[in-house]
Motif scaffolding. Structure first.
Motif, PDB file in Angstrom:
ATOM      1  N   ALA A  69      68.282 -33.217  56.042  1.00  0.00           N
ATOM      2  CA  ALA A  69      67.230 -33.457  57.026  1.00  0.00           C
ATOM      3  C   ALA A  69      67.555 -32.626  58.249  1.00  0.00           C
ATOM      4  N   LEU A  70      66.561 -31.897  58.734  1.00  0.00           N
ATOM      5  CA  LEU A  70      66.677 -31.178  60.002  1.00  0.00           C
ATOM      6  C   LEU A  70      66.134 -32.117  61.072  1.00  0.00           C
ATOM      7  N   VAL A  71      66.889 -32.305  62.118  1.00  0.00           N
ATOM      8  CA  VAL A  71      66.383 -33.117  63.217  1.00  0.00           C
ATOM      9  C   VAL A  71      65.920 -32.152  64.284  1.00  0.00           C
ATOM     10  N   LEU A  72      64.646 -32.279  64.675  1.00  0.00           N
ATOM     11  CA  LEU A  72      64.058 -31.311  65.606  1.00  0.00           C
ATOM     12  C   LEU A  72      64.248 -31.755  67.056  1.00  0.00           C
ATOM     13  N   ASP A  73      63.845 -30.896  67.973  1.00  0.00           N
ATOM     14  CA  ASP A  73      64.054 -31.169  69.397  1.00  0.00           C
ATOM     15  C   ASP A  73      63.262 -32.369  69.903  1.00  0.00           C
ATOM     16  N   ASP A  74      62.241 -32.779  69.167  1.00  0.00           N
ATOM     17  CA  ASP A  74      61.490 -33.964  69.594  1.00  0.00           C
ATOM     18  C   ASP A  74      61.953 -35.213  68.846  1.00  0.00           C
ATOM     19  N   GLY A  75      63.067 -35.069  68.137  1.00  0.00           N
ATOM     20  CA  GLY A  75      63.607 -36.206  67.410  1.00  0.00           C
ATOM     21  C   GLY A  75      63.046 -36.401  66.025  1.00  0.00           C
ATOM     22  N   SER A  76      61.983 -35.669  65.680  1.00  0.00           N
ATOM     23  CA  SER A  76      61.399 -35.846  64.350  1.00  0.00           C
ATOM     24  C   SER A  76      62.303 -35.198  63.299  1.00  0.00           C
ATOM     25  N   ARG A  77      62.108 -35.583  62.063  1.00  0.00           N
ATOM     26  CA  ARG A  77      62.947 -35.107  60.965  1.00  0.00           C
ATOM     27  C   ARG A  77      62.099 -34.350  59.958  1.00  0.00           C
ATOM     28  N   VAL A  78      62.683 -33.285  59.422  1.00  0.00           N
ATOM     29  CA  VAL A  78      62.059 -32.567  58.313  1.00  0.00           C
ATOM     30  C   VAL A  78      63.064 -32.598  57.177  1.00  0.00           C
ATOM     31  N   GLU A  79      62.673 -33.242  56.068  1.00  0.00           N
ATOM     32  CA  GLU A  79      63.584 -33.308  54.932  1.00  0.00           C
ATOM     33  C   GLU A  79      63.293 -32.164  53.973  1.00  0.00           C
ATOM     34  N   ALA A  80      64.342 -31.649  53.392  1.00  0.00           N
ATOM     35  CA  ALA A  80      64.168 -30.503  52.498  1.00  0.00           C
ATOM     36  C   ALA A  80      65.322 -30.432  51.502  1.00  0.00           C
ATOM     37  N   ASP A  81      65.059 -29.772  50.386  1.00  0.00           N
ATOM     38  CA  ASP A  81      66.131 -29.520  49.423  1.00  0.00           C
ATOM     39  C   ASP A  81      66.960 -28.318  49.852  1.00  0.00           C
ATOM     40  N   LEU A  82      66.302 -27.356  50.470  1.00  0.00           N
ATOM     41  CA  LEU A  82      67.027 -26.222  51.035  1.00  0.00           C
ATOM     42  C   LEU A  82      66.232 -25.636  52.191  1.00  0.00           C
ATOM     43  N   VAL A  83      66.928 -24.849  52.986  1.00  0.00           N
ATOM     44  CA  VAL A  83      66.348 -24.315  54.217  1.00  0.00           C
ATOM     45  C   VAL A  83      66.521 -22.797  54.237  1.00  0.00           C
ATOM     46  N   LEU A  84      65.457 -22.109  54.626  1.00  0.00           N
ATOM     47  CA  LEU A  84      65.534 -20.659  54.825  1.00  0.00           C
ATOM     48  C   LEU A  84      65.497 -20.405  56.329  1.00  0.00           C
ATOM     49  N   SER A  85      66.504 -19.730  56.831  1.00  0.00           N
ATOM     50  CA  SER A  85      66.540 -19.424  58.256  1.00  0.00           C
ATOM     51  C   SER A  85      66.048 -18.001  58.469  1.00  0.00           C
TER      52      SER A  85
END
Lengths: 54, 386
Positions: free
Chosen positions: B223-239
């Motif tokens: 889970a990526l936690v964003l600057d507003d506190g919300s979460r984005v769940e993912a199996d993988l992340v591309l930067s």
């Protein structure tokens, strides 16, 4: 027959289809397309195409 | 006959080598690259899924095959540690290599995402074919035909193209972008929002004005936690948050650098025997990490190295955004231009024009089927570098 892709814009040259609008008959192998052929979409020259194997 | 050594075996290094050999069969040529040295075109990475291509199918030649074709020595998996300008030699992992003329074609590094925490290993930057192979392996991990949730950091050119490619291949894609619309540095609002809408229509989810702050494990993924506190769940992340020219080697050797390695219209650095080109180079204040500038540079530099009196010129070079679900071609106005954008939606898509006070066209963007007019519009623009 092979398919070649322009690395700049993704235009696909399909040897079976040729590009009659630009004077290349269907069935023309990429090697036989003139060296001054330019990508119809973005204008880069033939030597700048890279190949896709489809 | 003074040997030419090219540091970098990407599109720039190989492109230059090809242009050199078109006019000079004799000068000894060496390429030194940090990766496996396969010949491939980076633009092909971001639409490989749509074309059903595996990573190994993206390489047209191995380094060994290229070495035979080019009559060159190619050193792979070799890093250059330092440039000894006085001694005209490179200090490398493979020992010292002397040069007569040196070309730095080092490319750029992906800007680091800076996220730490368990799960950070699920974040991939894709900047070469080896990276891409690892990314594709992660995409099919544990479930070769299953669809994954992929979060993408960055809604720039790379982020948008990968978003399109992944979503069309059936994966769930969410893009986290700091800007208010995608490609905000290249395109005005109407154009960016149309691109966002076109990609949303095929399933891309957007989070604008947001940045990821932390990453943590979550179920089978992260889970990526964003600057507003919300979460984005993912199996993988591309930067894909941007590129920074590789200038360290040049700077350490005392060459002039700015955002890129500073070069003149003959691609020459502050050392007369050293040139630079591609994503690592800055010509006239411009770092243009795209294909058309690279190809123009390769042709000019090959001529310069052959002793010809050549100078780099750039025509207008619109950037083609290869998002098949929402095609876009954009030619931003030159730096320092003063004018305004006007955009109109047409039956076929979008036409945006950047006009100065005298109503001269200094930039444009075409969306949808209007991209078919790109050559006509490009011809109306002034040269980027005359």
């Amino acid at each position: 027959m092979k398919i070649w892709q322009c690395i700049v814009c993704g235009y696909l040259y399909d040897e079976a289809m040729g590009d009659p609008e630009h004077g290349i008959a269907p069935g023309t192998a990429w090697a036989d397309v003139p060296d001054d052929f330019e990508c119809p979409e973005c204008g880069v020259t033939k030597s700048d195409f890279s190949m896709v194997e489809v | 006959m003074s040997p030419i050594v090219i540091v970098g075996s990407g599109l720039a290094g190989y492109g230059l080598a090809r242009e050199i050999r078109k006019r000079d069969a004799a000068t000894p040529l060496t390429l030194i690259g940090a990766d496996a040295g396969q010949v491939y075109a980076k633009p092909n990475l971001s639409n490989a899924l749509a074309l059903g291509r595996l990573p190994e199918q993206l390489a047209s030649e191995t380094a060994a095959q290229a070495a035979r074709r080019l009559d060159a020595t190619i050193l792979s998996h070799t890093r250059v540690r330092a440039i000894d300008r006085a001694g005209k030699r490179l200090l490398t992992d493979a020992g010292e290599i002397a040069y007569g003329r040196l070309v730095l074609a080092l490319g750029a590094d992906p800007i680091g995402h800076g996220l730490v925490g368990a799960g950070a290993e699920r974040i991939h930057a894709v900047n070469d074919l080896d990276d891409y192979a690892r990314f594709r392996a992660a995409l099919t991990e544990r479930n070769p035909t299953g669809k994954k949730r992929v979060a993408i950091l960055g809604g720039g050119l790379i982020g948008c193209e990968f978003a399109n490619d992944l979503v069309v291949a059936g994966h769930r894609v969410e893009v986290i972008h700091l800007g208010p619309w995608p490609l905000e540095r290249l395109a005005p609002e109407a154009v960016g929002r149309a691109l966002a809408a076109g990609l949303a229509a095929v399933g891309v989810t957007w989070r604008f004005g947001r940045a990821a702050r932390t990453v943590e494990p979550a179920g089978a993924g992260v889970a990526l936690v964003l600057d507003d506190g919300s979460r984005v769940e993912a199996d993988l992340v591309l930067s894909a948050i941007g590129l920074r020219a590789r200038t360290d080697l040049a700077r350490a050797a005392g060459l002039a650098t700015n955002r890129g390695i500073a070069v003149d219209r003959q691609l020459r650095t502050s050392d007369p025997d050293i040139h630079a080109m591609g994503d690592c180079a800055e010509v006239d204040g411009m770092v243009l990490p795209y294909i058309q500038p690279l190809l123009a540079q390769a042709k000019t530099l090959a001529a310069v190295l052959a002793g010809e009196d050549a100078r780099l010129a750039y025509p207008a070079m619109p950037v083609v955004v290869k998002t098949a679900a929402s095609p876009l071609v954009v030619a931003p106005p030159p730096p320092g231009a003063s004018g305004a954008w006007q955009a109109e939606t047409t039956a076929k898509g979008l036409i945006a024009r950047y006009l100065d006070a005298d109503r001269r066209l200094l930039g444009f963007a075409l969306g949808g089927a209007e991209t078919g007019q790109r050559l006509q519009y490009a011809q109306q623009l002034p040269a980027l570098l005359a």
